[in-house]
Design a protein around this motif. Structure first.
Motif, short mmCIF file in Angstrom:
data_model
loop_
_atom_site.label_atom_id
_atom_site.label_comp_id
_atom_site.label_asym_id
_atom_site.label_seq_id
_atom_site.Cartn_x
_atom_site.Cartn_y
_atom_site.Cartn_z
N SER A 60 0.81 -1.22 0.00
CA SER A 60 0.00 0.00 0.00
C SER A 60 0.84 1.27 0.00
O SER A 60 0.31 2.37 0.04
CB SER A 60 -0.92 0.00 1.23
OG SER A 60 -0.17 -0.08 2.43
N GLY A 61 2.19 1.12 0.01
CA GLY A 61 3.06 2.29 -0.05
C GLY A 61 3.21 2.96 1.31
O GLY A 61 2.56 2.60 2.30
N LEU A 71 7.80 0.69 -2.83
CA LEU A 71 8.77 -0.35 -3.17
C LEU A 71 8.11 -1.49 -3.92
O LEU A 71 8.72 -2.11 -4.80
CB LEU A 71 9.46 -0.87 -1.91
CG LEU A 71 10.34 0.13 -1.16
CD1 LEU A 71 10.93 -0.50 0.08
CD2 LEU A 71 11.45 0.64 -2.07
N GLY A 72 6.86 -1.82 -3.55
CA GLY A 72 6.16 -2.90 -4.24
C GLY A 72 5.97 -2.59 -5.72
O GLY A 72 6.22 -3.44 -6.58
N LYS A 73 5.54 -1.38 -6.01
CA LYS A 73 5.35 -0.97 -7.40
C LYS A 73 6.68 -0.96 -8.16
O LYS A 73 6.75 -1.40 -9.32
CB LYS A 73 4.70 0.42 -7.45
CG LYS A 73 4.45 0.96 -8.86
CD LYS A 73 3.78 2.32 -8.79
CE LYS A 73 3.55 2.88 -10.19
NZ LYS A 73 4.81 3.06 -10.93
N ASP A 74 7.74 -0.46 -7.48
CA ASP A 74 9.06 -0.45 -8.12
C ASP A 74 9.53 -1.86 -8.45
O ASP A 74 10.10 -2.11 -9.52
CB ASP A 74 10.08 0.24 -7.21
CG ASP A 74 9.76 1.71 -7.01
OD1 ASP A 74 9.01 2.28 -7.85
OD2 ASP A 74 10.24 2.30 -6.02
N ASP A 86 8.60 -16.13 -16.78
CA ASP A 86 7.37 -15.68 -17.42
C ASP A 86 6.44 -15.17 -16.32
O ASP A 86 5.58 -15.89 -15.82
CB ASP A 86 6.73 -16.85 -18.20
CG ASP A 86 5.44 -16.41 -18.90
OD1 ASP A 86 5.21 -15.19 -19.02
OD2 ASP A 86 4.67 -17.30 -19.31
N PHE A 87 6.63 -13.90 -15.93
CA PHE A 87 5.89 -13.34 -14.80
C PHE A 87 4.46 -13.01 -15.22
O PHE A 87 4.22 -12.44 -16.28
CB PHE A 87 6.57 -12.08 -14.28
CG PHE A 87 7.88 -12.34 -13.59
CD1 PHE A 87 7.91 -12.98 -12.37
CD2 PHE A 87 9.08 -11.94 -14.17
CE1 PHE A 87 9.11 -13.22 -11.72
CE2 PHE A 87 10.29 -12.17 -13.54
CZ PHE A 87 10.30 -12.83 -12.31
N THR A 88 3.53 -13.37 -14.33
CA THR A 88 2.13 -12.99 -14.49
C THR A 88 1.72 -12.23 -13.23
O THR A 88 1.83 -12.74 -12.11
CB THR A 88 1.23 -14.23 -14.64
OG1 THR A 88 1.63 -14.95 -15.82
CG2 THR A 88 -0.23 -13.80 -14.78
N PHE A 89 1.24 -11.00 -13.39
CA PHE A 89 0.87 -10.14 -12.27
C PHE A 89 -0.63 -10.29 -12.04
O PHE A 89 -1.44 -9.94 -12.89
CB PHE A 89 1.28 -8.70 -12.56
CG PHE A 89 2.75 -8.59 -12.84
CD1 PHE A 89 3.66 -8.46 -11.82
CD2 PHE A 89 3.22 -8.66 -14.16
CE1 PHE A 89 5.03 -8.37 -12.09
CE2 PHE A 89 4.57 -8.57 -14.44
CZ PHE A 89 5.48 -8.44 -13.40
N SER A 115 6.42 -1.46 2.01
CA SER A 115 7.06 -0.14 2.01
C SER A 115 7.07 0.46 3.40
O SER A 115 8.03 1.14 3.80
CB SER A 115 6.34 0.80 1.03
OG SER A 115 6.45 0.34 -0.30
N GLU A 116 6.00 0.24 4.17
CA GLU A 116 5.90 0.80 5.51
C GLU A 116 7.04 0.31 6.40
O GLU A 116 7.63 1.08 7.16
CB GLU A 116 4.55 0.42 6.14
CG GLU A 116 4.30 1.02 7.52
CD GLU A 116 4.18 2.52 7.50
OE1 GLU A 116 4.52 3.14 8.51
OE2 GLU A 116 3.75 3.08 6.46
N ASN A 117 7.36 -0.98 6.30
CA ASN A 117 8.44 -1.53 7.11
C ASN A 117 9.80 -0.94 6.73
O ASN A 117 10.71 -0.88 7.55
CB ASN A 117 8.49 -3.05 6.97
CG ASN A 117 7.32 -3.72 7.67
OD1 ASN A 117 6.62 -3.10 8.46
ND2 ASN A 117 7.10 -4.99 7.38
N ALA A 118 9.91 -0.50 5.48
CA ALA A 118 11.19 0.06 5.03
C ALA A 118 11.48 1.41 5.69
O ALA A 118 12.62 1.87 5.69
CB ALA A 118 11.19 0.23 3.52
N THR A 119 10.46 2.05 6.28
CA THR A 119 10.64 3.36 6.90
C THR A 119 10.99 3.27 8.37
O THR A 119 11.10 4.28 9.05
CB THR A 119 9.36 4.20 6.74
OG1 THR A 119 8.29 3.55 7.47
CG2 THR A 119 8.97 4.33 5.28
#
Length: 738
Positions: A60-61, A71-74, A86-89, A115-119
């Motif tokens: 959720s950023g 980070l998830g989106k990146d 062969d990635f499938t999202f 991402s929250e944990n990265a802060t």
């Protein structure tokens, strides 16, 4: 018609079409094991882009230093650009369902708080980033192992991005820290200027207090002298009272002496008048003295209050200095904890920064110690001021008592003067009015009693004044000593503030000299670059496993030949055991050589294996094939089907102990001991040398060891054929010759 054993064996093969086809097929058996298998899995890791993998992004950023962190989106964007799989999202529920249905080999889930944990790095309890990797080993075990390796790469990539983000934040904070240190340096400069003024003022205080101490000593000496005079005055007043008593008892004699007294009455009156004038002068001077001591007391109270306020402020200064010291220590600890992350900063700069911080801590500690000494000196000054104020209060009270006594003395003196005047005026009537004089004399006696009381009050006041004067002297001496300590403390404070200002400026300059950009952030995020160097090059999976499967194919090919071709039954009656052995062995060795040549052709021409030496590769392959044929020939020839069973058991042990796939050290210890006894161990090692490493000395070393096996087993087979010939055919040949 006599036919040679070898010719008969060859003739039987070509006459029997099925046998010929079977032998030809067996020649290609090693290719079924080595060629086809290696061709199918020649480079499986080169086709990973075809392996279906599901990716679920629940992140959720978050926000970090006011910036959006996703980070998830990146990570998803990076995977979309990657050709690793062969990635499938896909959505979470559908992804897990398809994983269970074996539509995907693995699933990567990015949690909601990724991402929250990265802060949380700088928090008391930082949280790690949990990247969930779900595999399905039951679907395919190898894919799970491949996925583990891929996840390590993904983990490394994510870690690099996170570290880069932190590095950028750290360098930004270093810039802010440099600004803060510069501001602190400016503040320290102002502190230095203020402490210089305090230093100057403390010197003035010390000089004035020294003067006050000297004057208070002189004042104390004067009070002591006055006190001694008052004691003498008291003694005289007591003697006067005693004399008046005696005078009253000698009143009867007064009449007789009246005539004589008349001549001296005028002198007494004059003396009393002078005494009255002196007492009145003292009386008039005492209010000024009281007023002076009152003002001195007011000044002392003001000084005491000022010193008390100074003591309180110095305590606050001590607390501030301690907080400054604690803050600098905390700053030092914080920056020291960040130094391991500043790998992009030269070690020399890190040491300079650490030294500057240590100087800052030492300077703040010196300020704290000096301000504490200043506070103690201020407390002593405040205590001395209170003592001075108390002494002046007592002195003022003594002055008031002195005034009261002098007033009483003046009253008595006035009465004495009036009595003397009356004595002079009524001297002529003295004898006639002795009774009246007696009453007046009684008044004189009462006056002398009051005089004694007044002098006693005066002495008490003087004692109090002497005590207060002594306390004043002691207090001023303490103030003098405290002011000296204050002057010394302010000197240290000035020196410390100068050093603090200098060190803060140096620290600000050092911190400000650190510049960063994207290259710096990349360096901090990924300081180590792996340089992949190889002693020998194995380009793909097939080349690496070729020694193992070539050996396996040649061994199985030799075993298969024993099924379609008899290793012991002769086509014609042999003439000797040696010829019988030779006819069978020649066929087997010919097939073995043909198998080795076919394998070499497929490896070199079809699969295009890049070997270090083509002739040595072909030669070593032939040696391997002949070794295996010699072993299998002996076991099958001497034991038949039980021998084939032993060959299968031998194959199983060779597959597990030859180190063709996994390193030898990874198998059980008991199997490691078997490794050195089995021929495939040396065939695999020799093929690795001739294919990959080019260590031909090692290849020949293994070739000579392999030569031991046919030397043993061929001799064993020959002995068997000679013995069987004697047993089965020797009598028949002798009979035929006779």
């Amino acid at each position: 018609m006599k036919t040679g054993s070898l010719k008969a064996e060859v003739s039987s093969i070509f006459k029997n079409r099925m046998k010929l086809i079977s032998i030809i097929a067996i020649i290609f058996i090693p290719i079924l094991y080595s060629g086809i298998y290696l061709w199918a899995f020649w480079d499986p890791y080169g086709n990973l882009e075809k392996l279906p993998v599901a990716v679920v992004n629940e992140d959720s950023g978050a926000k970090m230093d006011g910036k959006k962190l996703e980070l998830g989106k990146d990570l998803v964007d990076n995977l979309k650009e990657s050709n690793d799989f062969d990635f499938t999202f896909i959505e979470k529920e559908k992804g897990y369902k398809n994983l269970e249905n074996q539509k995907y080999y693995m699933l990567i889930e990015i949690p909601k708080d990724f991402s929250e944990n990265a802060t949380t790095l700088m928090e008391d309890n930082p949280k790690k980033l949990d990247l969930i990797y779900v595999s399905n080993p039951g679907y395919n075990f190898i894919s799970g192992q491949i996925g583990n390796s891929a996840m390590e790469k993904i983990k490394e990539s994510v870690s690099k991005e996170i570290t880069k983000t932190y590095a950028e934040s750290i360098f930004d904070n270093i810039g802010e820290m440099a600004d803060g240190l510069k501001s602190a340096s400016d503040g320290a400069k102002k502190l230095e200027e203020g402490t210089s003024k305090v230093q100057s003022g403390s010197k003035d205080v010390y000089n004035n207090l020294a003067t006050l101490a000297e004057k208070s000593i002189a004042f104390n000496q004067g009070v002591s002298s006055a006190n001694a005079g008052v004691k003498d005055l008291k003694d005289g007043a007591e003697n006067l009272a005693e004399g008046l008593g005696k005078l009253q008892t000698g009143q009867s004699n007064l009449t007789d002496a009246a005539s004589k007294l008349q001549a001296g009455d005028q002198s007494i009156l004059n003396g009393i008048s002078q005494t009255t004038e002196g007492i009145n002068s003292v009386k008039n001077s005492i209010p000024a003295l009281i007023n002076g001591t009152s003002k001195l007391k007011e000044g002392s109270d003001t000084l005491s209050n000022g010193l008390t306020n100074w003591s309180e402020k110095s305590s606050e200064l001590v607390d501030g200095a301690k907080q400054l010291n604690a803050g600098t220590k905390q700053l030092q600890e914080t920056i020291n904890s960040m130094l391991p992350l500043l790998e992009g900063v030269p070690e020399e700069k890190q040491k300079e920064l650490a030294a500057a911080l240590q100087s800052l801590v030492d300077g703040s500690a010196s300020v704290a110690a000096n301000t504490e000494g200043l506070s103690q000196a201020a407390n002593q000054l405040a205590s001395g001021g209170e003592t001075l104020s108390t002494g002046l209060t007592n002195l003022n009270q003594g002055h008031e008592k002195l005034q009261s006594g002098v007033n009483q003395l003046a009253d008595g003196s006035a009465k004495l003067q009036r009595g003397s005047q009356q004595q002079v005026a009524g001297q002529k009537q003295f004898i006639a009015g002795l009774n009246t004089y007696s009453d007046q004399f009684g008044n004189a006696v009462n006056g002398s009693t009051e005089l004694v009381k007044g002098v006693e009050s005066l002495q008490s006041g003087m004692d109090t004044l002497a005590s207060g004067s002594s306390a004043l002297s002691n207090g001023t001496n303490k103030l003098k000593e405290g002011s000296k300590e204050l002057a010394d403390g302010t000197n240290s404070l000035v020196d410390g503030s100068k050093e603090l200002s200098s060190k803060l400026k140096d620290g600000a300059d050092d911190a400000g000299s650190i510049h960063s950009d994207d290259k710096t952030y990349d360096m901090v995020a990924s300081p180590v670059e792996l340089s992949d160097k190889k002693i020998t090059d194995v380009p793909n999976y097939g080349t690496g496993l070729a020694p193992y499967f070539i050996s396996l194919g040649l061994f199985v090919g030799a075993l298969m030949l024993s099924i379609v071709f008899s290793f012991d039954e002769p086509e014609v009656m042999p003439k000797s055991g040696f010829r019988w052995f030779l006819s069978k062995t020649a066929i087997l060795m010919t097939v073995g050589i043909l198998q080795a040549l076919v394998v070499s052709f497929i490896m070199l021409v079809v699969l295009k294996v890049d070997v270090q030496s083509v002739p040595l590769f072909i030669l070593f392959t032939i040696i391997i094939s002949l070794v295996f044929f010699s072993i299998i020939q002996f076991l099958v020839t001497t034991l038949g089907n039980p021998g084939r069973f032993l060959v299968v058991i031998l194959l199983i042990f060779q597959l597990t102990t030859s180190a063709g796939t996994f390193p030898l050290e990874l198998i059980p210890d008991i199997l490691q001991g078997v490794h050195a006894l089995l021929p495939m161990s040396y065939s695999v090692a020799g093929l690795k040398a001739v294919i990959s490493s080019g260590d031909f000395a090692f290849m020949w070393h293994n070739a000579w060891i392999l030569a031991i096996y046919p030397a043993i087993f061929i001799i064993g087979t020959l002995i068997y054929f000679v013995a069987m010939f004697k047993r089965k055919y020797a009598n028949g040949i002798q009979t035929a010759e006779q």
